[in-house]
Design a protein around this motif. Sequence first.
Motif, PDB file in Angstrom:
ATOM      1  N   GLY A  95      26.616  25.853  56.827  1.00 10.16           N
ATOM      2  CA  GLY A  95      26.610  27.308  56.821  1.00 10.16           C
ATOM      3  C   GLY A  95      27.972  27.948  56.990  1.00 10.16           C
ATOM      4  N   SER A  96      29.039  27.154  57.042  1.00 10.88           N
ATOM      5  CA  SER A  96      30.379  27.715  57.255  1.00 10.88           C
ATOM      6  C   SER A  96      31.128  27.860  55.931  1.00 10.88           C
ATOM      7  CB  SER A  96      31.171  26.821  58.214  1.00 10.88           C
ATOM      8  OG  SER A  96      31.525  25.600  57.594  1.00 10.88           O
ATOM      9  N   SER A  97      32.308  28.421  56.003  1.00  9.65           N
ATOM     10  CA  SER A  97      33.127  28.653  54.812  1.00  9.65           C
ATOM     11  C   SER A  97      33.717  27.333  54.316  1.00  9.65           C
ATOM     12  CB  SER A  97      34.263  29.620  55.139  1.00  9.65           C
ATOM     13  OG  SER A  97      33.753  30.835  55.628  1.00  9.65           O
ATOM     14  N   LEU A  98      33.624  27.092  53.011  1.00 11.13           N
ATOM     15  CA  LEU A  98      34.093  25.836  52.430  1.00 11.13           C
ATOM     16  C   LEU A  98      34.816  26.087  51.113  1.00 11.13           C
ATOM     17  CD1 LEU A  98      30.831  23.710  52.919  1.00 11.13           C
ATOM     18  CD2 LEU A  98      32.933  23.523  54.275  1.00 11.13           C
TER      19      LEU A  98
ATOM     20  N   ILE B  26      42.574  27.182  52.185  1.00  5.70           N
ATOM     21  CA  ILE B  26      42.529  27.523  53.610  1.00  5.70           C
ATOM     22  C   ILE B  26      42.618  29.037  53.793  1.00  5.70           C
ATOM     23  CG2 ILE B  26      43.838  27.385  55.770  1.00  5.70           C
ATOM     24  CD1 ILE B  26      44.669  24.528  54.888  1.00  5.70           C
ATOM     25  N   ILE B  27      43.534  29.659  53.065  1.00  6.80           N
ATOM     26  CA  ILE B  27      43.817  31.079  53.278  1.00  6.80           C
ATOM     27  C   ILE B  27      42.790  31.978  52.588  1.00  6.80           C
ATOM     28  CG2 ILE B  27      45.476  32.910  52.752  1.00  6.80           C
ATOM     29  CD1 ILE B  27      47.655  30.663  53.014  1.00  6.80           C
ATOM     30  N   ILE B  28      42.500  31.708  51.324  1.00  7.82           N
ATOM     31  CA  ILE B  28      41.645  32.609  50.531  1.00  7.82           C
ATOM     32  C   ILE B  28      40.165  32.316  50.752  1.00  7.82           C
ATOM     33  CG2 ILE B  28      41.126  33.443  48.209  1.00  7.82           C
ATOM     34  CD1 ILE B  28      43.998  32.431  47.440  1.00  7.82           C
ATOM     35  N   ASP B  29      39.784  31.027  50.631  1.00  9.24           N
ATOM     36  CA  ASP B  29      38.378  30.648  50.808  1.00  9.24           C
ATOM     37  C   ASP B  29      38.002  30.484  52.265  1.00  9.24           C
ATOM     38  OD1 ASP B  29      38.259  30.537  48.076  1.00  9.24           O
ATOM     39  OD2 ASP B  29      38.214  28.356  47.942  1.00  9.24           O
ATOM     40  N   SER B  30      39.004  30.389  53.151  1.00  7.23           N
ATOM     41  CA  SER B  30      38.774  30.058  54.560  1.00  7.23           C
ATOM     42  C   SER B  30      38.052  28.727  54.675  1.00  7.23           C
ATOM     43  CB  SER B  30      37.979  31.164  55.264  1.00  7.23           C
ATOM     44  OG  SER B  30      38.132  31.080  56.667  1.00  7.23           O
ATOM     45  N   GLY B  31      38.431  27.786  53.806  1.00  4.66           N
ATOM     46  CA  GLY B  31      37.717  26.518  53.706  1.00  4.66           C
ATOM     47  C   GLY B  31      37.961  25.593  54.885  1.00  4.66           C
TER      48      GLY B  31
ATOM     49  N   TYR C  92      48.558  35.013  51.193  1.00 14.74           N
ATOM     50  CA  TYR C  92      47.646  35.810  52.011  1.00 14.74           C
ATOM     51  C   TYR C  92      47.202  37.092  51.305  1.00 14.74           C
ATOM     52  CZ  TYR C  92      48.719  32.727  55.908  1.00 14.74           C
ATOM     53  OH  TYR C  92      48.842  31.630  56.716  1.00 14.74           O
ATOM     54  N   SER C  93      47.875  37.464  50.220  1.00 15.01           N
ATOM     55  CA  SER C  93      47.505  38.679  49.486  1.00 15.01           C
ATOM     56  C   SER C  93      46.640  38.377  48.261  1.00 15.01           C
ATOM     57  CB  SER C  93      48.759  39.430  49.043  1.00 15.01           C
ATOM     58  OG  SER C  93      49.488  38.680  48.078  1.00 15.01           O
ATOM     59  N   GLU C  94      46.432  37.085  47.957  1.00 18.06           N
ATOM     60  CA  GLU C  94      45.640  36.740  46.779  1.00 18.06           C
ATOM     61  C   GLU C  94      44.172  37.085  47.017  1.00 18.06           C
ATOM     62  OE1 GLU C  94      46.471  33.058  44.690  1.00 18.06           O
ATOM     63  OE2 GLU C  94      48.185  32.727  46.030  1.00 18.06           O
ATOM     64  N   LYS C  95      43.570  37.730  46.034  1.00 23.12           N
ATOM     65  CA  LYS C  95      42.223  38.267  46.210  1.00 23.12           C
ATOM     66  C   LYS C  95      41.116  37.275  45.884  1.00 23.12           C
ATOM     67  CE  LYS C  95      43.677  43.032  45.389  1.00 23.12           C
ATOM     68  NZ  LYS C  95      43.568  44.225  44.515  1.00 23.12           N
ATOM     69  N   SER C  96      41.426  36.236  45.125  1.00 22.31           N
ATOM     70  CA  SER C  96      40.387  35.268  44.789  1.00 22.31           C
ATOM     71  C   SER C  96      41.026  33.924  44.467  1.00 22.31           C
ATOM     72  CB  SER C  96      39.553  35.747  43.594  1.00 22.31           C
ATOM     73  OG  SER C  96      40.343  35.786  42.417  1.00 22.31           O
ATOM     74  N   LEU C  97      40.206  32.894  44.512  1.00 23.78           N
ATOM     75  CA  LEU C  97      40.635  31.543  44.149  1.00 23.78           C
ATOM     76  C   LEU C  97      39.526  30.884  43.341  1.00 23.78           C
ATOM     77  CD1 LEU C  97      42.446  29.007  44.369  1.00 23.78           C
ATOM     78  CD2 LEU C  97      41.288  28.478  46.527  1.00 23.78           C
TER      79      LEU C  97
ATOM     80  N   THR D  30      34.578  30.184  41.912  1.00 23.94           N
ATOM     81  CA  THR D  30      35.441  31.314  42.267  1.00 23.94           C
ATOM     82  C   THR D  30      34.929  31.949  43.548  1.00 23.94           C
ATOM     83  OG1 THR D  30      36.005  31.775  39.960  1.00 23.94           O
ATOM     84  CG2 THR D  30      36.326  33.555  41.549  1.00 23.94           C
ATOM     85  N   GLN D  31      35.833  32.135  44.499  1.00 22.72           N
ATOM     86  CA  GLN D  31      35.490  32.804  45.752  1.00 22.72           C
ATOM     87  C   GLN D  31      36.466  33.952  45.987  1.00 22.72           C
ATOM     88  OE1 GLN D  31      34.019  30.435  49.175  1.00 22.72           O
ATOM     89  NE2 GLN D  31      34.813  28.639  48.070  1.00 22.72           N
TER      90      GLN D  31
END
Length: 385
Positions: free
Chosen positions: A101-104, A122-127, A199-204, A210-211
């Motif tokens: 249930g966590s960010s991946l 790590i930064i965008i998806d918080s994976g 840190y400013s990228e809006k998606s990956l 795509t997240q």
Amino acid sequence: MKPSVLAVICGMLLPLAAQAAAAPALTPPPIDAASYVLMDSVTGQILAQDHADERRNPASLTKLMTGLVVDHALDQHKISLDDVVTVGQDAWGAGNPVFKGSSLMFLKPGDRVTVRDLSRGIIIDSGNDACVAMADYVAGSQAAFVQLMNQKAAQLGLKNTHFETVHGLDAPGQFTTAGDLAQISRAIILSEPEEYHMYSEKSLTWNGITQQNRNGLLWDKTLHVDGLKTGHTASAGFNIIASATEGNRRMIAVVMGGKSSKGREEQARKLLTWGLRDFDTVQVFKAGAALGNETVWYGDKSQVQVGVQQDHALSLPKGEVQKLKAQYVLNGKRLEAPLKAGQTIGEVRISDDGKLLETLPLVALQPVNQGGIFSRLVDYIKLKV
């Protein structure tokens, strides 16, 4: 200290640059959160705070320190952004009940991923899986990487931060504060400009998935927000660190224990808007610029220029800049050779409308060697007459 020379320094204030006094008081907007901090990133001053030193679960804000440790490994050329990492079994989200249930980033064992893409994950998806894969690659294990995180916290002088995980999922003994997170954020901004743009990228998009970045303020049209991170667990509440710029100015807002994802954004927006609207960042001194000339006795020169060694800036409420005054005071009755360049010979006192804000070391800007026998004798006679 015996004040021997005073010089009021007026008209030297320039728009901009570097490190920390208390700001004169203004009333910040009401903030609905467990704790918060607003920092001027240029000066390091805290402009507003509440429960800034209260220890709380960081959740995914932990990933700022994860990223900072990775960035420093890049700086030291231990790794490169183009290195290819083979994902291990411990980074597999589906095989790790802790990650349920966590960010991946949705990595699988055996996947080959560049350090660049893992950093963005790590930064965008918080994976959380990306954090584990990177920790294994940089330090050999999660435990060894956590040690690096805590070492970095100590190097930054953080008194209320301790990490137990590389990703920020709740763990006994893991904590930080809004004040410490502001310091970590400032360290990333100032020391890692080549990586900070992530840190400013809006998606990956990776492996067909795509997240979107969870920092909704990146889409805000009223502010120029270019980072940093969000985080949430049931015990931590909704956290966010957002940084916004206006010209050469930059503010960092840390909000911990917000009520909702939109609520944390609104609180950070209020802080950033208030800071950029109601404060000015002014450069008070330039490194090496002469603030005055002082007589030197028994030297090969009769005068020496005095000043400060580093650029120095302050954040002040708008309208207070005109009230700012500075004066310098020598440590003793007179200056005597020899003097070294950079030697502290007094202090500079900065005040706002008569209230002392801070003091800085006053230094000799050039060396002054001891004079010859004859010149020293002449000075001796002058002082005795």
